[in-house]
Design an enzyme around this catalytic site. Structure first.
Site, PDB file in Angstrom:
ATOM      1  N   ASP A 139       0.868  -1.171   0.000  1.00 26.02           N
ATOM      2  CA  ASP A 139       0.000   0.000   0.000  1.00 26.02           C
ATOM      3  C   ASP A 139       0.914   1.233   0.000  1.00 26.02           C
ATOM      4  OD1 ASP A 139      -2.360   1.652   0.464  1.00 26.02           O
ATOM      5  OD2 ASP A 139      -1.639   1.811   2.530  1.00 26.02           O
ATOM      6  N   ASP A 182      -0.084   5.192   1.024  1.00 29.22           N
ATOM      7  CA  ASP A 182      -0.281   6.120   2.152  1.00 29.22           C
ATOM      8  C   ASP A 182      -0.357   5.351   3.466  1.00 29.22           C
ATOM      9  OD1 ASP A 182      -1.183   8.938   0.798  1.00 29.22           O
ATOM     10  OD2 ASP A 182      -1.912   7.240  -0.369  1.00 29.22           O
ATOM     11  N   ASP A 228      -1.579  -0.930   5.999  1.00 27.96           N
ATOM     12  CA  ASP A 228      -1.881  -0.406   7.336  1.00 27.96           C
ATOM     13  C   ASP A 228      -3.368  -0.377   7.640  1.00 27.96           C
ATOM     14  OD1 ASP A 228      -2.147   1.743   5.339  1.00 27.96           O
ATOM     15  OD2 ASP A 228      -2.595   3.019   7.067  1.00 27.96           O
TER      16      ASP A 228
END
Length: 228
Positions: free
Chosen positions: A9, A11, A171
């Site tokens: 991922d 961001d 995250d």
């Protein structure tokens, strides 16, 4: 045998982008006369796209945002964000060394983000990380986006990997769900923008920092997944 592929991922996983996103958000809502929001107000929404952040900021200020007005505010947001990129956004500590270790072991790397592909590529390029990745896909690359399995599976294909030799690192809930939906093992990182501890999202493994991201760990997760 196909080389292992590690899909990241963006961001809150590869890069800490929250300061720039919040700055662009406050610029945007400022054009509507709204006072700024704080990092703590909206950090957990980073990674869901500018539209969601704008809508939530209006809600926090008790203001109504119509569907008719949203596109114009989104354009203000995107223009401001793109103009300042990469701004204060930085790779998380230990990331570059982790990428070196994985590449040195012959692994492929890719990015699968819900950020618009053009913005993702501009950010990654600005941080001089583009050559690292065999594929970079965004929320508008395909007709679907995370947590739809096809987003991750198509990214894996573009990167020259195969799903049973791939691992997803993220995250957020979307990252864990897309991995689960695609049948790919996942690694969670706790330093991103989730509003709950990443362990509660049930990744296959959690690393506290990128110092723990090593080829041996990735191979072990792939082997464990294949045996399950």
């Amino acid at each position: 045998m196909t080389a292992p592929l590690v899909v990241f991922d963006l961001d809150g996983t590869l890069v800490d982008t929250a300061p720039d996103l919040i700055a662009s958000l406050n610029h945007t809502i400022g054009t509507a006369g709204l006072p700024p929001v704080s990092y703590d107000d909206l950090t957990f929404l980073v990674g869901h796209g500018g539209q969601v952040m704008i809508q939530r900021a209006f809600e926090l200020r008790g203001e109504t945002l119509t569907e008719r007005d949203l596109p114009s505010y989104l354009k203000v947001f995107v223009d401001h964000y793109a103009a300042g990129m990469p701004g204060a956004s930085l790779p998380y500590p230990g990331l570059v060394a982790a990428l070196d270790r994985l590449e040195g072991a012959g692994f492929r790397l890719a990015v699968c983000t819900n950020k618009m592909e053009g913005l993702a590529r501009r950010l990654i390029d600005g941080l001089q990380l583009t050559p690292r990745f065999s594929a970079i896909t965004g929320g508008d690359t395909f007709s679907v986006r995370k947590p739809n399995a096809a987003h991750l599976l198509e990214t894996i294909q573009l990167a020259g990997g195969v799903s049973d030799r791939s691992v997803m690192i993220g995250d957020s809930l979307n990252d864990m769900l897309v991995a689960r939906n695609a049948g790919v093992p996942s690694i969670g990182v706790p330093f991103g923008y989730s509003d709950v501890p990443v362990a509660q999202l049930e990744p296959n493994h959690v690393i506290e920092s990128f110092d723990e991201l090593r080829p041996e760990l990735v191979e072990a997760l792939i082997e464990r997944s294949a045996a399950a």
